[in-house]
Enzyme design. Structure first.
Site, PDB file in Angstrom:
ATOM      1  N   ALA A   1       0.686  -1.104   0.056  1.00  0.00           N
ATOM      2  CA  ALA A   1      -0.017   0.084  -0.130  1.00  0.00           C
ATOM      3  C   ALA A   1       0.860   1.401  -0.068  1.00  0.00           C
ATOM      4  O   ALA A   1       2.310   1.220   0.479  1.00  0.00           O
ATOM      5  CB  ALA A   1      -0.927  -0.053   1.196  1.00  0.00           C
TER       6      ALA A   1
ATOM      7  N   CYS B   1      12.867   2.965   1.096  1.00  0.00           N
ATOM      8  CA  CYS B   1      12.989   4.420   0.497  1.00  0.00           C
ATOM      9  C   CYS B   1      13.837   5.044   1.849  1.00  0.00           C
ATOM     10  O   CYS B   1      13.540   6.245   2.367  1.00  0.00           O
ATOM     11  CB  CYS B   1      11.526   5.155   0.368  1.00  0.00           C
ATOM     12  SG  CYS B   1      10.501   5.185   1.834  1.00  0.00           S
TER      13      CYS B   1
ATOM     14  N   GLY C   1       1.766   1.756  -5.479  1.00  0.00           N
ATOM     15  CA  GLY C   1       2.311   2.389  -6.890  1.00  0.00           C
ATOM     16  C   GLY C   1       2.983   1.232  -7.475  1.00  0.00           C
ATOM     17  O   GLY C   1       2.951   1.270  -8.733  1.00  0.00           O
ATOM     18  N   LYS C   2       3.634   0.397  -6.932  1.00  0.00           N
ATOM     19  CA  LYS C   2       4.225  -0.610  -7.405  1.00  0.00           C
ATOM     20  C   LYS C   2       3.446  -1.496  -7.814  1.00  0.00           C
ATOM     21  O   LYS C   2       3.654  -2.490  -8.831  1.00  0.00           O
ATOM     22  CB  LYS C   2       5.512  -1.136  -6.627  1.00  0.00           C
ATOM     23  CG  LYS C   2       6.451   0.010  -6.205  1.00  0.00           C
ATOM     24  CD  LYS C   2       7.444  -0.241  -5.011  1.00  0.00           C
ATOM     25  CE  LYS C   2       8.243   0.748  -4.839  1.00  0.00           C
ATOM     26  NZ  LYS C   2       7.495   1.683  -3.781  1.00  0.00           N
TER      27      LYS C   2
ATOM     28  N   ASP D   1      -0.902  -6.273   2.406  1.00  0.00           N
ATOM     29  CA  ASP D   1      -0.459  -5.199   2.990  1.00  0.00           C
ATOM     30  C   ASP D   1      -1.271  -5.320   4.682  1.00  0.00           C
ATOM     31  O   ASP D   1      -2.270  -5.770   4.693  1.00  0.00           O
ATOM     32  CB  ASP D   1      -0.696  -3.560   2.538  1.00  0.00           C
ATOM     33  CG  ASP D   1       0.270  -2.478   3.278  1.00  0.00           C
ATOM     34  OD1 ASP D   1       1.108  -2.191   2.896  1.00  0.00           O
ATOM     35  OD2 ASP D   1      -0.201  -2.282   4.530  1.00  0.00           O
TER      36      ASP D   1
HETATM   37  C1  SAM Z   1       7.009   1.785   2.041  1.00  0.00           C
HETATM   38  S1  SAM Z   1       5.348   1.496   2.352  1.00  0.00           S
HETATM   39  C2  SAM Z   1       4.926   0.604   0.834  1.00  0.00           C
HETATM   40  C3  SAM Z   1       4.625   1.480  -0.442  1.00  0.00           C
HETATM   41  C4  SAM Z   1       3.937   0.684  -1.500  1.00  0.00           C
HETATM   42  N1  SAM Z   1       4.818  -0.371  -1.907  1.00  0.00           N
HETATM   43  C5  SAM Z   1       3.963   1.524  -2.947  1.00  0.00           C
HETATM   44  O1  SAM Z   1       4.810   1.321  -3.980  1.00  0.00           O
HETATM   45  O2  SAM Z   1       2.846   2.310  -2.755  1.00  0.00           O
HETATM   46  C6  SAM Z   1       5.382   0.076   3.524  1.00  0.00           C
HETATM   47  C7  SAM Z   1       4.242  -0.441   3.629  1.00  0.00           C
HETATM   48  O3  SAM Z   1       4.259  -1.612   4.773  1.00  0.00           O
HETATM   49  C8  SAM Z   1       3.263  -1.884   5.647  1.00  0.00           C
HETATM   50  N2  SAM Z   1       3.702  -2.733   6.388  1.00  0.00           N
HETATM   51  C9  SAM Z   1       4.111  -2.682   7.777  1.00  0.00           C
HETATM   52  N3  SAM Z   1       4.323  -3.593   8.488  1.00  0.00           N
HETATM   53  C10 SAM Z   1       3.904  -4.616   7.602  1.00  0.00           C
HETATM   54  C11 SAM Z   1       3.695  -6.131   7.720  1.00  0.00           C
HETATM   55  N4  SAM Z   1       4.378  -6.472   8.804  1.00  0.00           N
HETATM   56  N5  SAM Z   1       3.037  -6.750   7.003  1.00  0.00           N
HETATM   57  C12 SAM Z   1       2.595  -6.325   6.006  1.00  0.00           C
HETATM   58  N6  SAM Z   1       2.655  -4.996   5.659  1.00  0.00           N
HETATM   59  C13 SAM Z   1       3.332  -4.094   6.315  1.00  0.00           C
HETATM   60  C14 SAM Z   1       2.617  -0.562   5.595  1.00  0.00           C
HETATM   61  O4  SAM Z   1       1.354  -0.521   5.967  1.00  0.00           O
HETATM   62  C15 SAM Z   1       3.092   0.221   4.331  1.00  0.00           C
HETATM   63  O5  SAM Z   1       1.764   0.316   3.481  1.00  0.00           O
END
Ligand code: SAM
Length: 423
Positions: A241, A354, A244-245, A260
């Site tokens: 979430a 990031c 984007g990817k 997510d």
């Molecule tokens: C860097 S963001 C991802 C951005 C996304 N990949 C994009 O390109 O739009 C990291 C995501 O990891 C999720 N997250 C954090 N801990 C997690 C877990 N244990 N399992 C699954 N998702 C997790 C968060 O809710 C957040 O949406």
């Protein structure tokens, strides 16, 4: 918008308090603070708070000579807001000063210092030309020190120079980036993203409603390009979430599953997929509990310190102090191990964060190879259009920094590596 900007300034002041007094991140507090405002006030309040946080060092330098001793933080924040409006925004002095004094008078904790606010801002209003000559704001010591240790002072200064400017708007085209660049009058970047430099409301740009593109920094668009899914492949987007990817992977025609932890953020993935007419299986779950697959490829965009995105999120260095970072490093390690277990033999894992910290990039890769000696690093996967080979480290990962392409407006800091599970 209120004619004198009082509402927007009051909310900007409250946002500064949220970040600098309560140590909250702007994205956590913005929805509630901005909800009651008209669209124009909303944009102005957010811009004022963001620019003030980005230029905080400069505002403090402007104020220093006029303050015998530092006033309470709340008064300081009101002054910082006023100085930034006067110097960075070129706002007319009478409006800035009148509203700042009214805000000071309206708050029990600052009312006694309304005279000081008036006097200091009047002095600053007479010397706004000094602003541009002041040094570029530096990151706070707790973050600057490890970055200087890893990259050296000149690189950190170059990163800070990019962070002092507002980031451009980068878009990823669903189909044809060249045609999109032409349609929107943007620049087609060598890696395939489209860069726009003018401001304006994103949802009002041509093609938004039709789902022809989505907002995604040029660096953030590279992990999915490096994963380069084949339409016949089964691909997992772990920590997906707001998607984007996921959209990039889905646009390739692959069979995509997006996972997510956050239901609210997962709802945004679903919205984004619906707007762009793309398909992926969405799963709301802790990635560490997810046991689907096996997959041909996994993209792990691990939760991280987001220190590569400070130019877009200048609140981050002020809201955080680094104390929660080690927990993230440990989680990234566990996520890498779990993701590897979801791959078919010979499958690939694209790991990315990031972040500018090597603990979340180069060190994670080195440690993963120690834990899994049979893994290989796929350097060839990094050979994509627009990627400068000089950005690839000796360990085999891609280190992207905000000062890369500085003349084009920079990029977010990212680390990306492609690992292969043995056959
Ligand atoms: C860097 S963001 C991802 C951005 C996304 N990949 C994009 O390109 O739009 C990291 C995501 O990891 C999720 N997250 C954090 N801990 C997690 C877990 N244990 N399992 C699954 N998702 C997790 C968060 O809710 C957040 O949406």
């Amino acid at each position: 918008m209120t004619r004198d900007g009082t509402v927007a300034r009051k909310v900007a002041f409250a946002l500064l308090g949220d970040v600098l007094e309560e140590h909250r991140l702007l994205p956590e507090v913005l929805p509630k603070r901005l909800a009651p405002l008209a669209a124009e006030d909303r944009a102005r309040a957010q811009r004022l708070a963001t620019v003030t946080l980005r230029m905080l060092n400069r505002a403090d330098r402007m104020l220093g000579p006029h303050l015998k001793k530092r006033p309470p933080l709340r008064v300081m924040n009101l002054l910082r807001l006023g100085v930034t409006e006067l110097c960075a925004e070129g706002a007319p002095a009478h409006g800035v000063i009148n509203v700042a004094v009214a805000i000071a008078r309206g708050d029990r904790k600052t009312a006694g210092m309304a005279g000081l606010v008036n006097a200091v801002l009047r002095k600053v209003a007479g010397e706004t030309a000094k602003w541009e000559r002041l040094p570029v704001p530096q990151m706070p010591k707790w973050l600057r020190k490890p970055l200087v240790d890893d990259y050296g002072k000149p690189v950190v200064a170059a990163i800070e120079a990019v962070q002092a400017r507002a980031a451009p708007l980068d878009l990823t085209a669903k189909h044809d980036p060249g045609a999109l660049a032409q349609r929107l009058g943007g620049t087609l970047l060598p890696t395939g993203s489209v860069r726009l430099t003018g401001g304006g409301q994103v949802s009002a740009l041509p093609g938004f409603a039709e789902g022809d593109w989505w907002v995604q920094d040029a660096a953030a668009a590279l992990p999915a390009r490096i994963l380069a899914p084949d339409p016949a492949e089964k691909v997992l987007d772990l920590c997906a979430a707001p998607g984007g990817k996921t959209m990039q992977l889905a646009a390739s025609g692959a069979d995509v599953t997006a996972v997510d932890l956050s239901p609210a953020r997962m709802a945004r993935v679903a919205e984004n997929l619906a707007r762009t007419g793309l398909a992926a299986t969405c799963v709301t779950a802790d990635a560490l509990d997810y046991t689907g697959g096996p997959f041909d490829a996994v993209l792990l965009d691990a939760p991280c310190t987001a220190t590569g995105t400070i130019r877009r999120h200048p609140d981050l260095p002020h809201a955080k102090d680094g104390s929660d970072f080690p927990g993230l490093f440990a989680l990234q390690e566990r996520l890498i191990d779990h993701a590897l277990g979801l791959l078919k033999p010979g499958g690939r894992l694209v790991y990315c964060t990031c972040s500018l910290l090597i603990d979340e990039g180069e060190e994670q890769l080195r440690d993963a190879l120690i834990r899994h000696p049979a893994l290989t690093i796929d350097r060839a996967a990094l050979a994509r259009p627009g990627i400068d080979p000089a950005w690839i480290g000796s360990e085999g990962g891609l280190r992207l920094r905000p000062d890369h392409w500085a003349e084009r407006g920079g990029m977010d800091g990212f680390y990306i590596a492609c690992l292969r599970r043995p056959q």
